[in-house]
Design a protein around this motif. Sequence first.
Motif, short mmCIF file in Angstrom:
data_model
loop_
_atom_site.label_atom_id
_atom_site.label_comp_id
_atom_site.label_asym_id
_atom_site.label_seq_id
_atom_site.Cartn_x
_atom_site.Cartn_y
_atom_site.Cartn_z
N LEU A 33 -11.12 -8.64 2.50
CA LEU A 33 -11.00 -7.50 3.41
C LEU A 33 -12.14 -7.51 4.43
O LEU A 33 -11.91 -7.30 5.63
N LEU A 50 -3.66 -7.00 7.29
CA LEU A 50 -3.72 -7.82 6.07
C LEU A 50 -2.63 -8.87 6.06
O LEU A 50 -2.87 -10.04 5.75
N GLY A 54 -4.61 -12.05 6.73
CA GLY A 54 -5.18 -12.25 5.40
C GLY A 54 -4.66 -13.46 4.68
O GLY A 54 -3.60 -13.99 4.99
N SER A 58 -0.81 -7.59 1.59
CA SER A 58 -1.20 -6.18 1.44
C SER A 58 -0.71 -5.64 0.11
O SER A 58 -1.38 -4.83 -0.53
#
Length: 83
Positions: A33, A50, A54, A58
């Motif tokens: 994060l 995210l 990411g 999520s």
Amino acid sequence: MDETDKPDEKLPQAPLEIDFLENYDRPALIAELRRIADVLRQSTLSIADLDNYGRVSSECVMRKFGSLQAALVAAGLVAIRGF
């Protein structure tokens, strides 16, 4: 026959970049994060952030922390409701 057609010569291989987390515990997710927030230069993250940037979904973060807001607080980021 040009250089690329030589079957006996191997092309140099670039190291593969890992695009996933090796560990999915809370400290690893918090670090991810923070990494995303640093890359985006933001103090908060959305679900879309995210999922787009990411190395973890999520859904995984929310499953581990109960909510995105709880995960953001644990990471020392700003938790904003309604995004």
